[in-house]
Enzyme design. Structure first.
Site, PDB file in Angstrom:
ATOM      1  N   HIS A  72       1.061  -1.058  -0.044  1.00 23.26           N
ATOM      2  CA  HIS A  72       0.130  -0.098  -0.162  1.00 23.26           C
ATOM      3  C   HIS A  72       0.814   1.261   0.091  1.00 23.26           C
ATOM      4  O   HIS A  72       1.692   1.461   0.753  1.00 23.26           O
ATOM      5  CB  HIS A  72      -0.957  -0.113   1.356  1.00 23.26           C
ATOM      6  CG  HIS A  72      -2.082  -0.826   1.138  1.00 23.26           C
ATOM      7  ND1 HIS A  72      -3.267  -0.569   1.711  1.00 23.26           N
ATOM      8  CD2 HIS A  72      -2.334  -1.866   0.238  1.00 23.26           C
ATOM      9  CE1 HIS A  72      -4.161  -1.430   1.427  1.00 23.26           C
ATOM     10  NE2 HIS A  72      -3.763  -2.254   0.506  1.00 23.26           N
ATOM     11  N   TYR A 201      -8.993   6.309   7.430  1.00 26.28           N
ATOM     12  CA  TYR A 201      -9.077   6.558   8.811  1.00 26.28           C
ATOM     13  C   TYR A 201     -10.243   7.851   8.926  1.00 26.28           C
ATOM     14  O   TYR A 201      -9.797   8.860   8.140  1.00 26.28           O
ATOM     15  CB  TYR A 201      -7.712   7.037   9.401  1.00 26.28           C
ATOM     16  CG  TYR A 201      -6.743   5.945   9.503  1.00 26.28           C
ATOM     17  CD1 TYR A 201      -6.134   5.553   8.303  1.00 26.28           C
ATOM     18  CD2 TYR A 201      -6.398   5.424  10.795  1.00 26.28           C
ATOM     19  CE1 TYR A 201      -5.059   4.354   8.449  1.00 26.28           C
ATOM     20  CE2 TYR A 201      -5.604   4.389  10.899  1.00 26.28           C
ATOM     21  CZ  TYR A 201      -4.969   3.858   9.887  1.00 26.28           C
ATOM     22  OH  TYR A 201      -3.932   3.089  10.264  1.00 26.28           O
ATOM     23  N   PRO A 295      -3.929   1.041  18.864  1.00 24.07           N
ATOM     24  CA  PRO A 295      -3.369   0.503  17.501  1.00 24.07           C
ATOM     25  C   PRO A 295      -3.561   1.398  16.351  1.00 24.07           C
ATOM     26  O   PRO A 295      -3.445   1.239  15.189  1.00 24.07           O
ATOM     27  CB  PRO A 295      -4.799  -0.670  17.338  1.00 24.07           C
ATOM     28  CG  PRO A 295      -5.730  -0.159  18.287  1.00 24.07           C
ATOM     29  CD  PRO A 295      -4.936   0.510  19.367  1.00 24.07           C
ATOM     30  N   LYS A 299       1.247   0.617  15.099  1.00 27.35           N
ATOM     31  CA  LYS A 299       2.822   0.449  15.310  1.00 27.35           C
ATOM     32  C   LYS A 299       3.338  -0.876  16.300  1.00 27.35           C
ATOM     33  O   LYS A 299       4.302  -1.242  16.238  1.00 27.35           O
ATOM     34  CB  LYS A 299       3.244   1.568  16.130  1.00 27.35           C
ATOM     35  CG  LYS A 299       3.364   2.872  15.334  1.00 27.35           C
ATOM     36  CD  LYS A 299       4.497   3.034  14.338  1.00 27.35           C
ATOM     37  CE  LYS A 299       4.065   3.290  13.074  1.00 27.35           C
ATOM     38  NZ  LYS A 299       4.665   2.983  11.916  1.00 27.35           N
ATOM     39  N   TYR A 387       4.175   6.840   9.865  1.00 29.11           N
ATOM     40  CA  TYR A 387       3.340   5.708   9.453  1.00 29.11           C
ATOM     41  C   TYR A 387       4.171   4.498   8.863  1.00 29.11           C
ATOM     42  O   TYR A 387       3.804   3.495   9.137  1.00 29.11           O
ATOM     43  CB  TYR A 387       2.001   6.226   8.873  1.00 29.11           C
ATOM     44  CG  TYR A 387       0.874   5.086   8.570  1.00 29.11           C
ATOM     45  CD1 TYR A 387       1.039   3.878   7.639  1.00 29.11           C
ATOM     46  CD2 TYR A 387      -0.101   5.020   9.316  1.00 29.11           C
ATOM     47  CE1 TYR A 387       0.027   3.086   7.534  1.00 29.11           C
ATOM     48  CE2 TYR A 387      -0.953   4.107   9.389  1.00 29.11           C
ATOM     49  CZ  TYR A 387      -1.228   3.041   8.296  1.00 29.11           C
ATOM     50  OH  TYR A 387      -2.083   2.266   8.267  1.00 29.11           O
TER      51      TYR A 387
END
Ligand code: APR
Ligand code: PHB
Length: 394
Positions: A72, A201, A295, A299, A387
């Site tokens: 991704h 998100y 979460p 990580k 990220y």
């Protein structure tokens, strides 16, 4: 029984450590309290940083990952009725992530360890660790109805948040840091094809939502819910309706998830936690045994992998040269990365979730922060770098 490295816990941290040590010719024993089926089906994370993928490939656990994993290059943020894509490679000089479930990572590592590695004992519950500050710590465990023990040169606690290894670090030298959150996640697995290419998100006044995936036909979805929520209060239709409501945008108000049977649902509490130091004498802590992150920043699994990559290097240096320099630096080396990930996970969690008690002022601050990420390459790059994972030390 004697082993060079006694590993407590057969989750991702313990299993990857055993494989890394095996590759360096260092013998170990993995003691896992649950049975194989339980460990392999535990629904957990799904995002692998490049360093984690590299380590899995290096230990021979990359074949299925390369076949079934989904690379991704970005995520989508939804807030204030709008959507904004964060592109990873252009913001980080080429980095991306891999979507591949932790359950699959664990299955691959267990298969490898059973085929090639040293002992991996299931239903072997460690009850105590003695002599942490001596040259030969002793791990006691219960297996096949008998109390047993293994003497070690080193012990590594990979036994997660509810493990026992932390207790080997005396309170007098241990400091813990903790933050709990006023909400949890309802995690859902559904036989429903994701209608989205990348993870979404969503910040909404109804609460946070996350759309992830496990395969082209299986969705992995999360809804912010109050702490103590009973999954039984969330029948399938209510889950789908609430997810659609939270992902809605002005540009595409008709946007809907494809629905399908929900095959698992569980409420996951959220916590930030760090215990320092991550070492006492000959006993080391790695992964969730040492630290927990909410979460939201994906990580947890990657921090566990980073710890054991650093530790395997240090144990290899010791084995090859007798030097304990890297072992002595292990805790400080890992904690720098741990605290960076703690902050990023806290940032993602508190920016995207709507605390039921928060004021309208705080909601506007969240929206302002999200607008900043959408408007500024610098702000977006800071999110993308964290990220996709910061480079491993040395
Ligand atoms: N003796 C032996 N094994 C134990 C004991 C014990 N006393 N206590 C716990 N364990 C085992 C658990 O059954 C579990 O399989 O230790 C393992 C710890 O695994 P994880 O909790 O998965 O922790 P870790 O390997 O550090 O991986 C971190 O897992 O929890 C997720 O979000 C977290 O993705 C992150 C990853
Ligand atoms: C998941 O796929 O389970 C997942 C993905 C991203 C997160 C958390 C969980 O931030």
């Amino acid at each position: 029984m004697h082993t060079t490295v006694g590993i407590i816990g057969g989750g991702p941290a313990g299993l990857l450590l055993a494989r890394l040590l095996h590759g360096a010719g260092i013998d170990s024993v993995v003691l896992e309290s649950r049975d194989r089926a339980y460990v392999e089906q535990r629904q957990r994370a799904g995002i692998l940083e490049q360093a984690t993928v590299d380590a899995l490939r290096a230990v021979g656990a990359g074949a299925r990952l390369d076949r079934e994993g989904m690379p991704h290059d970005g995520i989508e943020l939804r807030f204030g009725g709008r959507a904004h894509r964060i592109d990873f490679p252009s913001l980080t000089g080429g980095r991306s992530v891999m979507v591949y479930a932790q359950t699959e990572v664990v299955k691959d590592l267990i298969a490898l360890q059973l085929a090639e590695g040293g002992p991996l004992l299931f239903e072997a519950e460690v009850t105590s660790i003695d002599g942490a500050d001596t040259g030969s710590p002793v791990v006691r465990y219960r297996h096949e109805g008998r109390e047993q023990m293994v003497t070690c040169d080193y012990v590594v606690g990979c036994d997660g948040f509810h493990g026992v290894t932390r207790n080997a670090v005396p309170d007098s030298v241990r400091t813990t840091y903790e933050r709990t959150y006023p909400y949890s996640w309802l995690g859902v697995l559904a036989e429903a094809p994701p209608v989205y290419e990348e993870l979404i998100y969503a910040h909404s006044e109804r609460g946070f939502a996350l759309a992830s995936m496990r395969s082209p036909s299986v969705s992995r979805l999360y809804l912010q819910v109050p702490n103590g929520t009973d999954p039984g209060d969330w029948p399938d239709e209510r889950i789908w309706d609430e997810l659609d409501a939270r992902f809605a945008t002005h540009a595409d108000p008709g946007w809907k998830l494809e629905r399908g049977p929900v095959t698992s649902k569980a409420v996951l509490p959220m916590r930030s936690y760090v215990t320092e130091p991550m070492r006492y004498g000959r006993v080391f802590l790695a992964g969730d045994a040492a630290h927990i992150v909410p979460p939201t920043g994906a990580k947890g699994l990657n921090l566990a992998a980073a710890d054991v990559i650093v530790l395997a290097r240090a144990l290899t240096r010791w084995r090859e040269t007798g030097s304990t320099e890297l072992l002595d630096a292990y805790s400080d080396t890992c904690l720098r990365r741990v605290w960076r990930a703690e902050h990023f996970s806290y940032f993602m969690t508190t920016t995207l979730h709507t605390d039921p008690e928060q004021s309208a002022f705080e909601t506007r601050l969240q929206l302002s922060q999200l607008e900043r990420v959408a408007a500024s390459r610098h702000a977006a790059a800071e999110l993308a770098e964290n990220y996709t994972g910061l480079p491993l030390p040395g």
